[in-house]
Scaffold this active site. Structure first.
Site, mmCIF file in Angstrom:
data_model
loop_
_atom_site.group_PDB
_atom_site.id
_atom_site.type_symbol
_atom_site.label_atom_id
_atom_site.label_comp_id
_atom_site.label_asym_id
_atom_site.label_seq_id
_atom_site.Cartn_x
_atom_site.Cartn_y
_atom_site.Cartn_z
ATOM 1 N N ASP A 162 0.827 -1.210 0.000
ATOM 2 C CA ASP A 162 0.000 0.000 0.000
ATOM 3 C C ASP A 162 0.861 1.261 0.000
ATOM 4 O OD1 ASP A 162 -1.980 -1.836 0.214
ATOM 5 O OD2 ASP A 162 -2.988 -0.901 1.914
ATOM 6 N N ASP A 163 0.193 2.384 -0.311
ATOM 7 C CA ASP A 163 0.694 3.767 -0.165
ATOM 8 C C ASP A 163 1.776 4.134 -1.166
ATOM 9 O OD1 ASP A 163 -1.036 3.784 1.914
ATOM 10 O OD2 ASP A 163 0.475 3.820 3.494
ATOM 11 N N HIS B 34 -5.837 2.853 -4.411
ATOM 12 C CA HIS B 34 -5.841 3.151 -2.976
ATOM 13 C C HIS B 34 -6.260 4.613 -2.745
ATOM 14 C CE1 HIS B 34 -5.123 2.006 1.066
ATOM 15 N NE2 HIS B 34 -4.018 2.709 1.264
ATOM 16 N N HIS C 66 -5.293 9.473 -0.300
ATOM 17 C CA HIS C 66 -5.314 8.680 0.940
ATOM 18 C C HIS C 66 -6.155 9.354 2.025
ATOM 19 C CE1 HIS C 66 -3.777 6.072 4.186
ATOM 20 N NE2 HIS C 66 -3.405 5.250 3.220
ATOM 21 N N HIS D 111 3.619 -2.309 3.296
ATOM 22 C CA HIS D 111 3.735 -0.974 2.705
ATOM 23 C C HIS D 111 5.106 -0.864 2.048
ATOM 24 C CE1 HIS D 111 0.726 -0.631 5.891
ATOM 25 N NE2 HIS D 111 0.176 0.341 5.176
#
Length: 410
Positions: free
Chosen positions: A47-48, A103, A107, A200
């Site tokens: 993620d991210d 995603h 965010h 991540h």
């Protein structure tokens, strides 16, 4: 006989086509919040990203022959619209066979923003992925894993399959491989099931150490690796019909336009015709003859130009003469103001508070009175009457120093 009108048949066919279209869309989307992979499979998710370590992580996964899923942001650790390295990392992961999922763009907390803001978050990231890899993701993961029923229905209606996770390494809290593997083992209930693990790729330890540690640990447990789309048997990206919604106008028009343009160009071939036109322009080059004529015209023009500086010089001379005349004339007398000098500070012995006559014991109001101070009206009348009697008695008398002291001998 039973007769059906032609218009009703058309309406029924339209309803059937709409029903089939809806069924086809719903078949590509699993509604709800998905967390578990199919049994025996292990899905690595990151993620991210993208970040500076994403490209090296893709190389590590390619060396190990493992496919993973990258849930990317448009503006989180990197600006995907301007950062070329981030774009290359996403393109590299896509070309290597890894899945690119959404995603959101910035965010945010989906439970704290409006429906329009959620749609803008998803559409902005779709445009970025379409620009980079030519595909729009069909899977998304809500930031922080926060999602409610309303936003879940909204994302499903936008043809997104919402996926969270079953195993959390908590690499955002601690960058210790032993602790992260222990967190995974605690969350795991039955090794025969399928799992989706959360990591991540924005952390160096995750990209260099944790990813390899999870691959070795999963292989020891007997898991097979797959992407999130393969967990549920769905396409990783939206189908061609949905892809061409925003780009349907330019794509089909390009082919006929390109096919029609070369035909008129080859038939008339007008390109050699405009070439002699610029040749006609140099024919006008004999115009230098005309230049001789204007050369005569500017001859009288420079003549007044030298006059202008002479006039300016004359004006300057006149001004200088006037200044000299003014200087030679007697000027009126103006008194010069003296320089300011600050007054000297008063010495304490000359200040009034230091003089004895200004001290309270020498003031007359502090001297004792020969009669009490009047308090009532009767006392005031008596005081005034006494004052009048003294004034009458003192008429024609010379005041002696003894009288000045206020002593009465009457």
């Amino acid at each position: 006989m039973f007769f059906i009108h032609e218009r009703t048949l058309i309406n029924l066919s339209l309803l059937l086509s709409c029903f089939l279209w809806v069924v086809s869309i719903e078949s590509a989307v699993i509604r709800g919040n998905l967390q578990e992979c199919k049994p025996g499979y292990f899905a690595l998710t990151f993620d991210d990203g993208p970040n500076t370590y994403t490209s090296g992580l893709v190389d590590l996964l390619n060396q190990q022959g493992v496919l993973a899923t990258f849930f990317i942001n448009g503006l989180n650790f990197k600006d995907l619209s301007t950062d070329k390295d981030a774009q290359e990392a996403v393109r590299k992961a896509f070309d290597s066979g890894h899945q690119i999922a959404s995603h959101t763009y910035t965010h945010p907390h989906l439970t704290e923003i409006s429906d329009k803001e959620i749609e803008m978050e998803m559409l902005r990231l779709e445009n970025e992925t379409m620009h980079i890899i030519g595909q729009r993701p069909a899977f998304m993961r809500p930031p922080f894993g926060e999602i409610d029923s309303h936003s879940l229905d909204l994302l499903n209606n936008m043809d997104y399959t919402v996926v969270t996770w079953t195993l959390d390494t908590k690499d955002y809290e601690n960058h210790n491989l032993d602790v992260e593997i222990q967190n995974v083992e605690v969350d795991m209930k039955d090794p025969s099931l399928g799992y989706i693990v959360l990591t991540h790729d924005v952390y160096k330890q995750t990209a260099e150490e944790l990813a390899m540690g999870l691959i070795q640990w999963a292989r020891e447990k007997g898991f097979k690796f797959c992407t999130v789309a393969e967990c549920f048997g769905l396409p990783a990206y939206k189908d061609g019909s949905s892809e061409t919604v925003a780009f349907s106008n330019p794509v089909p028009n390009q082919e006929p336009v390109v096919a029609e343009e070369p035909e008129p160009k080859t038939q008339p071939e007008p390109k050699p015709e405009p070439e002699p036109k610029p040749e006609a322009e140099p024919e006008a080059e004999p115009e230098p003859k005309l230049e001789a004529e204007p050369q005569q015209r500017p001859e009288p023009r420079p003549r007044p130009r030298p006059t202008t500086p002479s006039e300016s010089e004359q004006e300057q001379e006149q001004e200088q003469e006037q200044e000299q005349d003014q200087e030679s004339q007697p000027q009126p007398y103006t008194r010069q103001r003296p320089e300011y000098r600050p007054r000297p500070e008063y010495r304490p012995e000359y200040r009034p508070e230091y003089r004895p006559e200004y001290r309270p014991e020498y003031r007359p109001e502090y001297r004792p009175r020969p009669y009490p101070i009047p308090r009532t009206r009767e006392q005031l009348r008596n005081a005034y009457s006494l004052r009048r009697q003294k004034q009458q008695n003192n008429r024609g008398r010379t005041k002696w120093p003894i009288d000045i002291l206020g002593i009465d001998f009457d």
